[in-house]
Design a protein around this motif. Structure first.
Motif, PDB file in Angstrom:
ATOM      1  N   PHE A  91      11.597 -21.123  34.801  1.00  0.00           N
ATOM      2  CA  PHE A  91      12.854 -20.065  33.474  1.00  0.00           C
ATOM      3  C   PHE A  91      13.287 -20.954  32.770  1.00  0.00           C
ATOM      4  O   PHE A  91      13.164 -22.261  33.159  1.00  0.00           O
ATOM      5  CB  PHE A  91      13.461 -19.671  34.715  1.00  0.00           C
ATOM      6  CG  PHE A  91      14.324 -20.884  35.231  1.00  0.00           C
ATOM      7  CD1 PHE A  91      15.163 -21.129  34.295  1.00  0.00           C
ATOM      8  CD2 PHE A  91      13.761 -20.694  36.560  1.00  0.00           C
ATOM      9  CE1 PHE A  91      15.903 -22.526  35.160  1.00  0.00           C
ATOM     10  CE2 PHE A  91      14.770 -21.550  37.263  1.00  0.00           C
ATOM     11  CZ  PHE A  91      16.238 -22.988  36.977  1.00  0.00           C
ATOM     12  N   VAL A  92      13.691 -20.642  30.981  1.00  0.00           N
ATOM     13  CA  VAL A  92      14.308 -21.292  30.105  1.00  0.00           C
ATOM     14  C   VAL A  92      15.555 -20.904  30.506  1.00  0.00           C
ATOM     15  O   VAL A  92      15.690 -19.749  30.498  1.00  0.00           O
ATOM     16  CB  VAL A  92      13.588 -20.853  29.010  1.00  0.00           C
ATOM     17  CG1 VAL A  92      13.994 -21.805  27.484  1.00  0.00           C
ATOM     18  CG2 VAL A  92      12.218 -21.146  29.168  1.00  0.00           C
ATOM     19  N   ASN A  93      16.498 -22.101  30.242  1.00  0.00           N
ATOM     20  CA  ASN A  93      17.781 -22.079  30.469  1.00  0.00           C
ATOM     21  C   ASN A  93      18.201 -21.571  28.924  1.00  0.00           C
ATOM     22  O   ASN A  93      18.539 -22.765  27.627  1.00  0.00           O
ATOM     23  CB  ASN A  93      18.562 -23.533  30.679  1.00  0.00           C
ATOM     24  CG  ASN A  93      20.283 -23.114  30.369  1.00  0.00           C
ATOM     25  OD1 ASN A  93      20.977 -21.735  30.978  1.00  0.00           O
ATOM     26  ND2 ASN A  93      20.842 -24.234  29.924  1.00  0.00           N
ATOM     27  N   MET A  94      17.907 -20.123  28.165  1.00  0.00           N
ATOM     28  CA  MET A  94      18.475 -19.519  26.607  1.00  0.00           C
ATOM     29  C   MET A  94      19.727 -19.145  26.824  1.00  0.00           C
ATOM     30  O   MET A  94      20.416 -18.246  27.933  1.00  0.00           O
ATOM     31  CB  MET A  94      16.924 -18.990  26.240  1.00  0.00           C
ATOM     32  CG  MET A  94      16.103 -19.448  26.188  1.00  0.00           C
ATOM     33  SD  MET A  94      15.750 -20.865  24.916  1.00  0.00           S
ATOM     34  CE  MET A  94      15.743 -19.614  23.385  1.00  0.00           C
ATOM     35  N   PRO A  95      20.427 -19.561  25.575  1.00  0.00           N
ATOM     36  CA  PRO A  95      21.782 -18.152  25.385  1.00  0.00           C
ATOM     37  C   PRO A  95      21.222 -17.128  25.938  1.00  0.00           C
ATOM     38  O   PRO A  95      20.549 -16.112  25.220  1.00  0.00           O
ATOM     39  CB  PRO A  95      21.912 -18.850  24.111  1.00  0.00           C
ATOM     40  CG  PRO A  95      21.368 -19.670  23.437  1.00  0.00           C
ATOM     41  CD  PRO A  95      19.849 -20.049  24.645  1.00  0.00           C
ATOM     42  N   LEU A  96      22.361 -16.935  25.975  1.00  0.00           N
ATOM     43  CA  LEU A  96      22.121 -15.523  26.165  1.00  0.00           C
ATOM     44  C   LEU A  96      23.320 -14.152  26.920  1.00  0.00           C
ATOM     45  O   LEU A  96      24.760 -15.053  26.138  1.00  0.00           O
ATOM     46  CB  LEU A  96      22.440 -15.142  28.446  1.00  0.00           C
ATOM     47  CG  LEU A  96      21.539 -13.693  28.911  1.00  0.00           C
ATOM     48  CD1 LEU A  96      19.900 -13.364  28.778  1.00  0.00           C
ATOM     49  CD2 LEU A  96      21.477 -13.684  30.784  1.00  0.00           C
ATOM     50  N   TYR A  97      23.495 -13.119  25.612  1.00  0.00           N
ATOM     51  CA  TYR A  97      24.853 -12.584  25.183  1.00  0.00           C
ATOM     52  C   TYR A  97      25.584 -11.713  26.672  1.00  0.00           C
ATOM     53  O   TYR A  97      25.283 -11.172  27.596  1.00  0.00           O
ATOM     54  CB  TYR A  97      24.451 -11.426  24.183  1.00  0.00           C
ATOM     55  CG  TYR A  97      24.487 -11.547  22.674  1.00  0.00           C
ATOM     56  CD1 TYR A  97      24.981 -12.307  22.610  1.00  0.00           C
ATOM     57  CD2 TYR A  97      22.967 -11.045  22.297  1.00  0.00           C
ATOM     58  CE1 TYR A  97      24.753 -12.488  20.905  1.00  0.00           C
ATOM     59  CE2 TYR A  97      22.780 -11.446  20.516  1.00  0.00           C
ATOM     60  CZ  TYR A  97      23.552 -12.217  20.317  1.00  0.00           C
ATOM     61  OH  TYR A  97      22.313 -12.710  19.031  1.00  0.00           O
TER      62      TYR A  97
END
Length: 550
Positions: A265-271
């Motif tokens: 998994f990739v720790n990307m920003p999330l709204y």
């Protein structure tokens, strides 16, 4: 196959399974991944282009296996890879076995779990996404740095991967209706106009876990800037999440299982949703920024906990994480007081001309079976595209629901791997710049009116508390399907892609009654069909859909 390909000899193509008999002796027991396919390419000593020709697949498919080693090829390509390996010369099979580490010698057999364990330990120490999750657990759990890492390392030694796979099979047997009924029992009936979305579609009665209200439905909201107006609040702060002992333990278990299974998994920003102001032809409200790791070790755990209980994995009624994170309907509606992530999903309808073999003019409706590698709704039916609402590069502009919808079309339907944040880092200043778009998307956006996108509703999914924006994507110009229908190909998130005709009332009704749907997928299908019936004219022949709030 006879021999290997060289620069002057065209390789013999691999026939599809229906064209030959023979053994699957050399096939991979658990199926092929992109990494396995690359190893076969290396064993054959072929370039990407030559390997694509060898298999009779598009070169883009081989390129994707290089970009996404954990991807799972479609079933027909799995069969072609089985055949390619089975018919390869002995020296190629030997090289492949060496690359795989799957020699039949006892030493190699004993070494396989050691290799997997070593990879998991390496990721535990060096994968920045895993490290970010560990740091977040220590911080929010008010524990000393390194506590989560040690806990995950200890848990890894206790995990039986085969047991995890068996659990996945049990989870797959829990259908949409069972989940919806269990959540209805847990939360009871809504009040003040709120309730669960249900609908009658011909002879089908559908009940879902989507919590909504009448003025959140039939929004018919064009996904353009004047109507699509979610606003970003940069000073919103972190989501109010704390971890007790039970929550910390379950988060540790989730990370250990992901490492053991090789899930990345990739720790990307999330709204995350802060406030809601939805009305007809207008999407309003506010969002803040969270991170993907926060979601997967907290709210995303609720689905697995519930399904395991329903499958008999744990005693029914024991839902400690749900009791903590989403205990009642007041908490469900308090979107700013909890971590409320979510996304968009759309029913796609592409106009087709009349055909002497198929019949009258209609719309192609696309439905996907989700792969086992996605974070939610794994192995369930859903409309396509479907994705988390998250920024790409412009955090304020990307808050619009339509921004996610266009990006997901590019990624899931038109093969834009460079905007898949699970593949690699994002380095483009504007990934959706016109010159970077796929050819089908350039055509759709080339003239006003070619691409019609509308949000058909809004709801909060009781499964994990997610917000859902069901939408409808309509392409009314028949020229698009004639030009680009053959280029539409789902990405790794899809195990199978199906098409239905909007003129086939019987088959579409049967589709709506399928128990394999995810709750949000069924919500989007029914709301999309309801709207398509209003605007599609003679191309659409489906039963009337009437919704109610329960």
């Amino acid at each position: 196959m006879q021999g290997l390909c060289n620069s002057t000899t065209k390789p013999q193509q691999v026939p599809c399974k229906s064209h030959f008999g023979g053994s699957d002796e050399m096939s991979l027991t658990n199926g092929w991944t992109g990494a396995d396919a690359r190893m076969l390419q290396d064993a054959l000593r072929l370039s990407q282009e030559a390997f694509a020709e060898y298999l009779d697949v598009h070169p883009r498919t081989v390129g994707y296996w290089h970009q996404k080693p954990s991807s799972r090829p479609k079933s027909e390509i799995q069969q072609m890879l089985d055949t390619a390996l089975d018919r390869a010369p002995a020296d190629v099979q030997a090289r492949f076995a060496e690359l795989q580490g799957t020699s039949t010698s006892p030493a190699a057999t004993e070494a396989a779990p050691v290799k997997a364990a070593t990879e998991a330990e390496q990721r535990l120490a060096s994968d920045p996404n895993v490290v970010a999750a560990l740091d977040w657990l220590d911080e929010r759990g008010t524990r000393e740095p390194g506590t989560a890492r040690r806990a995950v390392a200890s848990r890894l030694t206790q995990i039986d991967v085969n047991s995890l796979r068996d659990r996945g099979s049990r989870r797959g047997r829990v259908d949409q209706r069972t989940v919806a009924q269990a959540l209805a029992d847990y939360y009871g009936r809504g009040s003040s106009g709120y309730g669960r979305y249900a609908a009658r579609f011909g002879d089908v009665e559908a009940d879902t876990s989507v919590f909504t209200r009448s003025d959140w439905l039939d929004l018919n909201c064009p996904l353009i800037a004047t109507h699509d107006r979610l606003k970003l609040m940069r000073a919103a702060g972190a989501a109010p999440v704390s971890l007790d002992e039970e929550a910390f333990d379950q988060a540790v278990q989730r990370l250990a299982e992901s490492l053991a299974l090789g899930i990345r998994f990739v720790n990307m920003p999330l709204y995350r949703l802060l406030g809601v102001d939805m009305r007809r032809e207008s999407l309003g409200g506010t969002v803040g920024i969270s991170s993907f790791v926060e979601y997967i070790v907290t709210m995303d755990l609720l689905e697995g906990e519930l399904v395991d209980a329903l499958a008999g994995g744990v005693q029914a009624g024991e839902l400690p994480l749900r009791d903590r994170y989403l205990p009642d309907l007041d908490t469900v509606l308090d979107v700013g007081g909890r971590l409320t992530a979510g996304g968009t999903l759309a029913l796609c309808a592409f106009a087709r001309p009349a055909d002497p073999f198929r019949g009258p003019a209609d719309y192609v409706l696309l439905v996907q079976e989700r792969s086992g590698h996605v974070i939610n709704a794994a192995r369930r039916l859903a409309v396509i595209p479907k994705g988390f609402h998250q920024p790409l590069v412009d955090f304020r502009a990307d808050a619009q629901v339509g921004a996610t919808m266009r990006r997901e079309m590019e990624e899931e339907l038109f093969g834009r791997h460079d905007i898949d944040n699970t593949v690699g880092d994002q380095r483009s200043a504007d990934p959706m710049y016109p010159s970077r778009l796929s050819e089908p998307m350039r055509w759709l956006l080339g003239e006003p009116g070619r691409l019609r996108m509308e949000c058909t509703g809004f709801g909060l999914n009781l499964v994990s508390g997610n917000f859902e924006f069901p939408s409808l994507i309509v392409v009314e110009d028949e020229e698009f399907w004639q030009r680009y229908g053959g280029q539409i190909e789902a990405n790794w998130e899809t195990a199978n892609l199906r098409q239905y005709s909007s003129a086939d009332a019987e088959l579409v009704e049967e589709l709506a009654s399928d128990e394999a749907w995810s709750n949000e997928g069924l919500f989007a299908l029914l709301q999309g069909l309801r709207r398509l019936s209003e605007i599609g004219g003679s191309r659409v022949n489906v039963p009337t859909i009437e919704w109610e709030i329960r």
